[in-house]
Design a protein around this motif. Structure first.
Motif, PDB file in Angstrom:
ATOM      1  N   ASP A 219       0.856  -1.185   0.000  1.00  0.00           N
ATOM      2  CA  ASP A 219       0.000   0.000   0.000  1.00  0.00           C
ATOM      3  C   ASP A 219       0.899   1.245   0.000  1.00  0.00           C
ATOM      4  N   GLN A 220       0.839   2.021  -1.073  1.00  0.00           N
ATOM      5  CA  GLN A 220       1.687   3.217  -1.217  1.00  0.00           C
ATOM      6  C   GLN A 220       1.529   4.164  -0.028  1.00  0.00           C
ATOM      7  N   ASN A 221       0.295   4.347   0.456  1.00  0.00           N
ATOM      8  CA  ASN A 221       0.048   5.242   1.580  1.00  0.00           C
ATOM      9  C   ASN A 221       0.763   4.749   2.838  1.00  0.00           C
ATOM     10  N   GLN A 222       0.732   3.449   3.079  1.00  0.00           N
ATOM     11  CA  GLN A 222       1.406   2.899   4.250  1.00  0.00           C
ATOM     12  C   GLN A 222       2.926   3.056   4.139  1.00  0.00           C
ATOM     13  N   MET A 223       3.433   2.890   2.922  1.00  0.00           N
ATOM     14  CA  MET A 223       4.879   3.082   2.706  1.00  0.00           C
ATOM     15  C   MET A 223       5.268   4.529   3.000  1.00  0.00           C
TER      16      MET A 223
END
Length: 145
Positions: A92-96
């Motif tokens: 998940d890009q947001n979590q990264m």
């Protein structure tokens, strides 16, 4: 800009989001403990209390430059633990992004832990108001220059 103000601005920019997050958690006990439980952490009520104490207390200590080194170190450890516990889904890009944000905050906090709070702080006021010891004029046979 006078470099004297930069450490205070840095402490403010790092400490204010922590203090605000701690206050936000106080207003949302149920949802916060549910999120802690969903992350698989033990004892959500205790984890909630620790998170509020570290974020609110550490954030305020950092802003005011009071015991800034230990506060910054505690917040750095907290940021890294939060990154690993809550932002570990790298698909998940947001979590990264949140994971990397926490790592970057920890880096800035470690700078404060290493170098101190700076001129405009309670820590600096304490250090400058403590009586200094007089140094001898000669040390081990070498005159002070």
């Amino acid at each position: 800009m006078n470099a004297r103000y930069l450490p205070f601005i840095g402490r403010l920019l790092l400490g204010l989001p922590f203090a605000m997050s701690g206050l936000g958690k106080l207003a949302a006990y149920g949802p916060t403990t549910e999120l802690i439980s969903a992350a698989g952490l033990p004892l959500p009520p205790l984890a909630f209390a620790v998170a509020v104490a570290v974020e609110l207390g550490g954030g305020l200590f950092l802003i005011f430059g009071y015991r800034a080194r230990p506060a910054a170190l505690a917040l750095a450890v907290f940021s890294l633990a939060t990154a690993v516990s809550f932002h570990n889904n790298f698909a998940d890009q947001n979590q990264m992004i949140h994971f990397l944000k926490n790592v970057m905050m920890a880096g800035g906090l470690l700078q404060i832990a290493a170098f101190g709070a700076g001129a405009l702080s309670f820590d600096n006021r304490r250090e400058t108001s403590e009586p200094t010891q007089t140094r001898p004029t000669a040390v081990a046979g070498f005159a002070r220059q």
